[in-house]
Design a protein around this motif. Sequence first.
Motif, PDB file in Angstrom:
ATOM      1  N   ASN A 158      53.303  40.036  33.947  1.00  0.00           N
ATOM      2  CA  ASN A 158      53.231  41.335  33.270  1.00  0.00           C
ATOM      3  C   ASN A 158      53.133  42.512  34.242  1.00  0.00           C
ATOM      4  OD1 ASN A 158      53.339  40.087  30.750  1.00  0.00           O
ATOM      5  ND2 ASN A 158      51.096  39.905  30.602  1.00  0.00           N
ATOM      6  N   THR A 159      52.644  42.249  35.451  1.00  0.00           N
ATOM      7  CA  THR A 159      52.376  43.367  36.365  1.00  0.00           C
ATOM      8  C   THR A 159      53.171  43.313  37.666  1.00  0.00           C
ATOM      9  OG1 THR A 159      50.508  42.211  37.432  1.00  0.00           O
ATOM     10  CG2 THR A 159      50.019  43.592  35.497  1.00  0.00           C
ATOM     11  N   PHE A 160      53.867  42.199  37.924  1.00  0.00           N
ATOM     12  CA  PHE A 160      54.438  42.023  39.264  1.00  0.00           C
ATOM     13  C   PHE A 160      55.461  43.104  39.620  1.00  0.00           C
ATOM     14  CE2 PHE A 160      58.058  40.187  37.120  1.00  0.00           C
ATOM     15  CZ  PHE A 160      59.111  40.361  38.003  1.00  0.00           C
ATOM     16  N   LEU A 161      56.256  43.567  38.658  1.00  0.00           N
ATOM     17  CA  LEU A 161      57.292  44.544  38.971  1.00  0.00           C
ATOM     18  C   LEU A 161      56.700  45.865  39.435  1.00  0.00           C
ATOM     19  CD1 LEU A 161      60.291  45.046  39.086  1.00  0.00           C
ATOM     20  CD2 LEU A 161      60.222  45.815  36.705  1.00  0.00           C
ATOM     21  N   LEU A 162      55.715  46.373  38.693  1.00  0.00           N
ATOM     22  CA  LEU A 162      55.072  47.627  39.082  1.00  0.00           C
ATOM     23  C   LEU A 162      54.332  47.483  40.412  1.00  0.00           C
ATOM     24  CD1 LEU A 162      53.686  49.039  35.714  1.00  0.00           C
ATOM     25  CD2 LEU A 162      55.471  50.037  37.151  1.00  0.00           C
ATOM     26  N   ARG A 163      53.676  46.334  40.589  1.00  0.00           N
ATOM     27  CA  ARG A 163      52.927  46.102  41.828  1.00  0.00           C
ATOM     28  C   ARG A 163      53.894  46.053  43.021  1.00  0.00           C
ATOM     29  NH1 ARG A 163      47.690  43.845  40.970  1.00  0.00           N
ATOM     30  NH2 ARG A 163      47.833  42.590  42.859  1.00  0.00           N
ATOM     31  N   TYR A 164      55.003  45.356  42.827  1.00  0.00           N
ATOM     32  CA  TYR A 164      55.979  45.228  43.923  1.00  0.00           C
ATOM     33  C   TYR A 164      56.620  46.572  44.245  1.00  0.00           C
ATOM     34  CZ  TYR A 164      60.107  43.750  46.542  1.00  0.00           C
ATOM     35  OH  TYR A 164      61.079  43.602  47.495  1.00  0.00           O
ATOM     36  N   ILE A 165      56.991  47.330  43.216  1.00  0.00           N
ATOM     37  CA  ILE A 165      57.607  48.641  43.439  1.00  0.00           C
ATOM     38  C   ILE A 165      56.635  49.572  44.164  1.00  0.00           C
ATOM     39  CG2 ILE A 165      58.448  50.715  42.281  1.00  0.00           C
ATOM     40  CD1 ILE A 165      59.701  48.895  40.169  1.00  0.00           C
ATOM     41  N   SER A 166      55.364  49.546  43.771  1.00  0.00           N
ATOM     42  CA  SER A 166      54.355  50.381  44.427  1.00  0.00           C
ATOM     43  C   SER A 166      54.216  50.009  45.903  1.00  0.00           C
ATOM     44  CB  SER A 166      53.000  50.217  43.728  1.00  0.00           C
ATOM     45  OG  SER A 166      53.083  50.578  42.374  1.00  0.00           O
ATOM     46  N   PHE A 167      54.129  48.710  46.156  1.00  0.00           N
ATOM     47  CA  PHE A 167      53.974  48.215  47.520  1.00  0.00           C
ATOM     48  C   PHE A 167      55.216  48.550  48.355  1.00  0.00           C
ATOM     49  CE2 PHE A 167      53.693  45.073  50.887  1.00  0.00           C
ATOM     50  CZ  PHE A 167      52.338  44.978  51.130  1.00  0.00           C
ATOM     51  N   LEU A 168      56.397  48.280  47.770  1.00  0.00           N
ATOM     52  CA  LEU A 168      57.648  48.475  48.489  1.00  0.00           C
ATOM     53  C   LEU A 168      57.928  49.952  48.761  1.00  0.00           C
ATOM     54  CD1 LEU A 168      60.239  47.204  49.649  1.00  0.00           C
ATOM     55  CD2 LEU A 168      61.245  47.432  47.366  1.00  0.00           C
TER      56      LEU A 168
END
Length: 355
Positions: A158-168
């Motif tokens: 549920n959260t991986f996309l937002l977390r990855y975009i933030s990190f990237l």
Amino acid sequence: MFQSILSNLAIILLGHLLMSTLITYRERFSKHLLYIYTVVLFSTVSITMLYLPISFGDYRLDLSLIPLIFLALFRGWKITVPVLFIVSAWHFFMGSDETLSSIVFVLILPTIFTLLLYERKIPTNINLKILFIITACWIISDLPIILFIPNGMEIFKNTFLLRYISFLSVASIYCAFILIGYKNDRLKQRLEFLASHDPLTNLLNRNKFIEIVEVKMKESDTNHYIALLDIDHFKQLNDTHGHLTGDSVLKEISSIFNKYESDNLKVARYGGEEFIIYLKTVYDKQAVRTLEHIQNEIRTTPFHSNNGGSLHVTVSIGLAKFESGSRLYDVIHQADNHLYSAKNENRDQLVVSFD
């Protein structure tokens, strides 16, 4: 969330600005002091980012790993390990009950992974490599969600996309500034090199040579010498074989000089086919022997002509010694007189000003 991202970005770019300032003025600091400043700066940036996490419901993502990734990628083990230790120790003593797993997965494992991929020279495919490292480190840092939290896989999905975009996004912006800084630094070094070196032979130019020797002359615990070396019959060589062959001979002779160059021996192109050499030795015989070795190596080296043949080249050398109260230009003039004598004595000679 966006406010936290911008706050992290502001901290990381401020750290980059301070690091760029240190690099710009690095000549003002000793290597030891510069090392300490760099460790303190990166440790401070990473620790500050611990207190600016990005919230995703009940779960948070801190970006303190990003400075460590790029420190490991561009600077290697020597400076990354102490920064990792300081940040991990701070995280451990100031953290919660889940601190140990966070330290291992969020800090230690991704940093070690990046260190294993460290290269001294920046590769041509650096952008793809950085994308791979950022993605892999993010996955490693998110493993605790999957491994240690109930329904962790569902939460991760549920959260991986937002977390990855933030990190990237933060890592990519930081990376862009780093690479721009590296390119500017390389350009600056190249311009400094061109300003102090001869463009054909890559040896020191006359002005830089004089600047270096004037500093070395102040050392009083040794003897100082100046030699002028001239390629014999160089005009005839150019007329017979062409200027491309002449340039090739100058480059090949310069490569011979490079074998001997050290803190005790400096070589510069003095003009045309003439070179100037500074030597620092304890005994006169050492200076003479070194020049004889250079002269003999040039004499026995087959040089390449533009038509595919080989040439044999000889050089004449005049050597002068600094005496008490000598001025540099007086010694150069003396070496030039001895060079003139060597060329008048059928060339391929070494003429010195002492017994």
